[in-house]
Motif scaffolding. Structure first.
Motif, mmCIF file in Angstrom:
data_model
loop_
_atom_site.group_PDB
_atom_site.id
_atom_site.type_symbol
_atom_site.label_atom_id
_atom_site.label_comp_id
_atom_site.label_asym_id
_atom_site.label_seq_id
_atom_site.Cartn_x
_atom_site.Cartn_y
_atom_site.Cartn_z
ATOM 1 N N LYS A 65 0.825 -1.205 0.000
ATOM 2 C CA LYS A 65 0.000 0.000 0.000
ATOM 3 C C LYS A 65 0.864 1.261 0.000
ATOM 4 O O LYS A 65 0.641 2.200 0.751
ATOM 5 C CB LYS A 65 -0.953 -0.006 1.186
ATOM 6 C CG LYS A 65 -1.951 -1.135 1.115
ATOM 7 C CD LYS A 65 -2.927 -1.104 2.252
ATOM 8 C CE LYS A 65 -3.851 -2.303 2.097
ATOM 9 N NZ LYS A 65 -4.666 -2.518 3.265
ATOM 10 N N SER A 66 1.858 1.243 -0.883
ATOM 11 C CA SER A 66 2.767 2.365 -1.002
ATOM 12 C C SER A 66 2.241 3.357 -2.025
ATOM 13 O O SER A 66 1.467 3.008 -2.911
ATOM 14 C CB SER A 66 4.143 1.857 -1.427
ATOM 15 O OG SER A 66 4.989 2.925 -1.757
ATOM 16 N N TRP A 67 2.678 4.610 -1.922
ATOM 17 C CA TRP A 67 2.279 5.613 -2.898
ATOM 18 C C TRP A 67 2.936 5.354 -4.258
ATOM 19 O O TRP A 67 2.500 5.880 -5.271
ATOM 20 C CB TRP A 67 2.628 7.014 -2.390
ATOM 21 C CG TRP A 67 4.113 7.242 -2.249
ATOM 22 C CD1 TRP A 67 4.870 6.964 -1.167
ATOM 23 C CD2 TRP A 67 4.980 7.760 -3.246
ATOM 24 N NE1 TRP A 67 6.166 7.274 -1.406
ATOM 25 C CE2 TRP A 67 6.276 7.781 -2.686
ATOM 26 C CE3 TRP A 67 4.815 8.215 -4.543
ATOM 27 C CZ2 TRP A 67 7.379 8.229 -3.383
ATOM 28 C CZ3 TRP A 67 5.919 8.670 -5.229
ATOM 29 C CH2 TRP A 67 7.201 8.672 -4.652
ATOM 30 N N LEU A 68 4.003 4.511 -4.258
ATOM 31 C CA LEU A 68 4.687 4.177 -5.513
ATOM 32 C C LEU A 68 3.917 3.165 -6.373
ATOM 33 O O LEU A 68 4.310 2.910 -7.505
ATOM 34 C CB LEU A 68 6.070 3.601 -5.214
ATOM 35 C CG LEU A 68 7.164 4.603 -4.842
ATOM 36 C CD1 LEU A 68 8.421 3.863 -4.435
ATOM 37 C CD2 LEU A 68 7.436 5.507 -6.012
ATOM 38 N N ALA A 70 0.912 3.226 -7.852
ATOM 39 C CA ALA A 70 0.265 3.743 -9.067
ATOM 40 C C ALA A 70 1.296 4.085 -10.149
ATOM 41 O O ALA A 70 1.159 3.628 -11.302
ATOM 42 C CB ALA A 70 -0.607 4.936 -8.724
#
Length: 146
Positions: A65-68, A70
């Motif tokens: 669930k990292s911002w990377l 997407a």
């Protein structure tokens, strides 16, 4: 009794092997790829490996669930498109090279049979020519004495 034991022990010892050479030359199974095709294949291999790395990063980012997740997913999709083109490039380059330079193919059985017959005829003709030359050079068969 000791002889039996010694004979049995001698039979259990494997025969001494000769040393194998360090480098054994083996016949090549397939001919080497043409240079343009090999270059395209190396390019495709690099792009496909980068695509797999990008896909793994995207998957791990999504799992964590990292911002990377997407941007990595979008990058993996873009790499997949480029990898598809790279693999198609190998195929197209191979086809073009074959059309321009001819395909090395093994002869069919009919061609092999015809070549074998021609070879036999040439051998017969050479043997006949040798026989005629020998007859000309034999003593007593000279044209002047006939």
């Amino acid at each position: 009794m000791d002889d039996l034991v010694e004979d049995a022990l001698d039979r259990d010892i494997p025969p001494r092997r000769t040393r194998r050479p360090l480098w054994v030359e083996e016949p090549m199974g397939r001919p080497r790829m043409p240079d343009p095709v090999r270059r395209a294949a190396v390019r495709a291999g690099l792009v496909v490996s980068l695509t797999l790395i990008a896909a793994v990063i995207a998957m791990l980012g999504a799992a964590g669930k990292s911002w990377l997740a997407a941007p990595a997913t979008l990058t993996a999709i873009a790499f997949a498109v480029v990898a598809t083109w790279a693999v198609l490039d190998v195929w197209i380059t191979r086809q073009v090279w074959n059309q321009r330079n001819g395909v090395v193919s093994s002869p069919s059985s009919a061609a092999r049979r015809l070549r074998r017959e021609r070879r036999r005829e040439r051998r017969r003709a050479r043997a006949a020519a040798r026989g005629a030359a020998r007859r000309r050079h034999l003593p007593g068969t000279d044209a002047r004495t006939a």
